[in-house]
Design a protein around this motif. Sequence first.
Motif, short mmCIF file in Angstrom:
data_model
loop_
_atom_site.label_atom_id
_atom_site.label_comp_id
_atom_site.label_asym_id
_atom_site.label_seq_id
_atom_site.Cartn_x
_atom_site.Cartn_y
_atom_site.Cartn_z
N GLU A 1 -11.02 -5.52 88.77
CA GLU A 1 -11.78 -5.07 87.60
C GLU A 1 -11.46 -3.64 87.18
OE1 GLU A 1 -14.53 -4.66 91.27
OE2 GLU A 1 -13.00 -6.04 90.50
N ILE A 2 -10.51 -2.98 87.88
CA ILE A 2 -10.14 -1.61 87.55
C ILE A 2 -8.70 -1.57 87.06
CG2 ILE A 2 -9.76 0.70 88.50
CD1 ILE A 2 -12.10 0.32 90.31
N ASN A 3 -8.48 -0.93 85.92
CA ASN A 3 -7.14 -0.79 85.34
C ASN A 3 -6.55 0.56 85.78
OD1 ASN A 3 -4.81 -1.06 83.81
ND2 ASN A 3 -5.80 -0.32 81.93
N ILE A 4 -5.53 0.51 86.63
CA ILE A 4 -4.91 1.72 87.16
C ILE A 4 -3.52 1.86 86.57
CG2 ILE A 4 -4.14 2.92 89.25
CD1 ILE A 4 -6.20 1.36 90.84
N LEU A 5 -3.21 3.05 86.03
CA LEU A 5 -1.91 3.36 85.47
C LEU A 5 -1.35 4.59 86.18
CD1 LEU A 5 -2.75 3.06 81.65
CD2 LEU A 5 -1.82 1.28 83.12
N THR A 6 -0.05 4.61 86.46
CA THR A 6 0.57 5.78 87.07
C THR A 6 1.82 6.18 86.29
OG1 THR A 6 2.17 4.75 88.60
CG2 THR A 6 -0.12 4.80 89.31
N VAL A 7 2.08 7.48 86.22
CA VAL A 7 3.32 7.99 85.65
C VAL A 7 3.93 8.94 86.68
CG1 VAL A 7 2.01 9.78 84.39
CG2 VAL A 7 4.40 9.29 83.78
N GLU A 8 5.19 8.68 87.06
CA GLU A 8 5.79 9.39 88.19
C GLU A 8 7.26 9.68 87.93
OE1 GLU A 8 4.52 7.35 92.01
OE2 GLU A 8 3.89 5.88 90.51
N ASP A 9 7.80 10.60 88.72
CA ASP A 9 9.22 10.90 88.69
C ASP A 9 9.66 11.34 90.09
OD1 ASP A 9 11.79 11.38 87.89
OD2 ASP A 9 11.37 13.42 87.16
N PRO A 10 10.16 10.41 90.92
CA PRO A 10 10.30 8.97 90.66
C PRO A 10 9.09 8.20 91.16
CG PRO A 10 11.35 9.50 92.71
CD PRO A 10 10.76 10.79 92.21
N ILE A 11 9.11 6.87 91.02
CA ILE A 11 8.09 6.03 91.61
C ILE A 11 8.40 5.93 93.10
CG2 ILE A 11 7.10 3.70 91.68
CD1 ILE A 11 7.82 3.45 88.70
N GLU A 12 7.54 6.54 93.92
CA GLU A 12 7.84 6.64 95.35
C GLU A 12 7.32 5.46 96.16
OE1 GLU A 12 7.27 10.37 97.27
OE2 GLU A 12 7.59 11.52 95.44
N TYR A 13 6.29 4.79 95.67
CA TYR A 13 5.72 3.65 96.39
C TYR A 13 5.44 2.52 95.40
CZ TYR A 13 4.74 7.12 100.04
OH TYR A 13 4.86 8.11 100.98
N ASP A 14 5.51 1.30 95.90
CA ASP A 14 5.12 0.13 95.11
C ASP A 14 3.70 -0.25 95.48
OD1 ASP A 14 7.50 -0.21 93.71
OD2 ASP A 14 8.40 -1.39 95.32
N LEU A 15 2.83 -0.35 94.49
CA LEU A 15 1.45 -0.77 94.71
C LEU A 15 1.21 -2.00 93.84
CD1 LEU A 15 -0.94 0.07 96.41
CD2 LEU A 15 -1.80 1.40 94.48
N PRO A 16 1.19 -3.20 94.41
CA PRO A 16 1.05 -4.42 93.61
C PRO A 16 -0.20 -4.40 92.73
CG PRO A 16 1.61 -4.96 95.89
CD PRO A 16 1.31 -3.49 95.86
N GLY A 17 -0.05 -4.85 91.49
CA GLY A 17 -1.17 -4.91 90.57
C GLY A 17 -1.43 -3.64 89.81
N VAL A 18 -0.61 -2.60 90.05
CA VAL A 18 -0.77 -1.32 89.36
C VAL A 18 0.41 -1.13 88.41
CG1 VAL A 18 -0.81 1.18 89.65
CG2 VAL A 18 -2.08 -0.28 91.23
N ALA A 19 0.12 -0.73 87.16
CA ALA A 19 1.18 -0.48 86.17
C ALA A 19 1.77 0.90 86.43
CB ALA A 19 0.62 -0.58 84.76
N GLN A 20 3.01 0.94 86.89
CA GLN A 20 3.67 2.20 87.25
C GLN A 20 4.81 2.47 86.27
OE1 GLN A 20 4.03 0.46 91.42
NE2 GLN A 20 3.83 2.64 91.93
N VAL A 21 4.85 3.70 85.75
CA VAL A 21 5.83 4.08 84.74
C VAL A 21 6.70 5.20 85.30
CG1 VAL A 21 6.21 4.97 82.41
CG2 VAL A 21 4.29 3.41 82.86
N GLN A 22 8.01 5.02 85.19
CA GLN A 22 8.98 6.04 85.59
C GLN A 22 9.38 6.85 84.36
OE1 GLN A 22 11.18 6.64 88.63
NE2 GLN A 22 11.54 8.41 87.33
#
Length: 665
Positions: A447-468
Amino acid sequence: MNPWEEALIYLRKTELLSGLDDGILEKIAVALQKAVYPAGSVIVKEGEPGDALYLITKGLVEVKKREPSLGVDLTVAKMGEGECFGEMSLLSGKPRSATIIASEPTEVYKLAKKEFDAVLAGNPSISLAMNRIFAARIEEMNLNRGLSMVSLAKLNLDREILSLIPEQFLLRHRVLPLGYSAGTLSLAMVNPADLLVLDEVRKFVKHVPVEPVVITAEDFTSFMKERYRKVIEGETGACDSIKGSLIEGSEAARIDLLQDIHFLEGNEEAATATDLEKEAAGAPIVRLANNIIARALKKGASDIHLEPIEQGLRVRYRIDGLLGEEQVLPKRFQMPLTSRFKIISGLDITERRFPQDGRLSIRLQERMVDFRVSTIPTKYGEKIVVRILTKDSSTFGLDRLITDAPTLKLVRDMIRKPYGIIYVTGPTGSGKTTTLYSGLSELHRPEINILTVEDPIEYDLPGVAQVQVHPEIGLDFARVLRAFLRQDPDVILVGETRDKESAAIVIQAALTGHLVFTTLHTNDAASTFIRLMEMNIQPLLISTSLIGVIAQRLVRRLCPECKESYVPDRAVARYLGLEEGTPVYKGRGCDRCNLAGYRGRVGIYEVLVANEEIRHLVGQGRSSEEIRKRAVAGGMRTLKEYSAALLREGLTTVDEVLRTVVLDV
């Protein structure tokens, strides 16, 4: 069964001594001593005096020999139950010719030189029998003198090379073509002294020099039964080999390195891009690059440094935060190895005047490992630093990072706030991103929408929208953050707040009802506000959006197997904030920690919670020192106090705290 009878049984199984009668074996059994070695421990070391004979009763050992021209230890053989080592040094009195390391927990019977000499002196018949056995062993060794010994178990053989010689010929003469490099065919032979077979092989590969290497009969039979057909039919490829044995087979992969690499000495700068590309794509350089990566992964390194020096190429690994030298390669490897790393990272091998940045990824045992690659031109050539990003999310959890229960509760209370900013601060490599992701993992729900912006993406977290981010195409932090605000987020993670624009958007997101995690580079929690003000962020906006600040460091964790206590002197105790007479700990070094005294790392935390009083001071633009004093008066535990607690608990050492944390006197 008593120990003497058990020893006698193993002596009968031992190839070296099985030819002796039971009366002689009984006298030897009385003098044996039992010893156990854990996996990874060194049993005997090359160059040391030969003071004992060892009989393996259980386990497996590797025989390694130092190759001076490469600066590495080559695995030349493996030995198991029923085999023995050390007999030649014991008989001749010369230093050990190889290092023996336990590949797995290994039990041996040890016959010390003193007892050995006593047995021989009291029993002349034993001496004569042993001399006959040793003479046969020496004759066998002379046949194979000057030849490398290889193990087929983890070599990745090429189908085209293997099919050069018919299967029936291979079975009849027990030979295998291993590889073709530098104009020479490497041929594995059970009996390398058979010159007639060598002549027959040359008929299949006309005008090509053949260089024999030694394999055991058991190794050959096992390969032909289990792997030969798969290789010929193409069922076993390089990808499978890398996935299955990149780490465990890293030593075996360099066995035939010496006989394959023949680069020309001389002016390396004169080499053309085409020449370097061909050399970098050659099998030996590919294997060497893979070995460097494999050893780094096996040792748990976070960074690989390839550093040109005047006389060679130095390879260093950063392990548990400390940089240590692994080996120094000859100068002739520098250009092709540098080019190899640049090729696999997508960099331009012709450009050596300017810094370059690249990336590469490998799949290892069903998980992805990413690498950030950076090059800079130095006096002796290009230096390459490879940052290893394992993307392993299995260790996430704040309780795995924070050992202090009250501090853990503070952090968990902070991340449960509905909106605001949590800053995590500290120097590069202090574990800030791991702390952020551990917090995210505790909030991660459908029920929680999590977004990340990183340089670089250091970890994979399933179900989280990660942007490089990709600054080269205009996709920077600020642009991604503006887009995030239109993506209905609940939680936003920003890899780093770098400039005024991204800091302003982060604060805007927090003020509009979002929970934001981000990092800054500051020395302690209270300095965060000064850093934001230097970015021209208004103090009032900082105070109204703030939840709290987590400042942290990473120190090496003491090995629990070999730590020992002592009482520091009065001045040191006072400087560290310890009561006089408080015991602290240090690592003695053991096999489990590779004699370092440390295994892994542990965090030091300083958590500043933004209460009304702190918000008021921040909003007024007060100094970091004033904010710090007020926070301490309100119960904040400083980095120094947290460090003292770790010292009392025996989790780290005084040296680690002094190396990592700047302490106020």
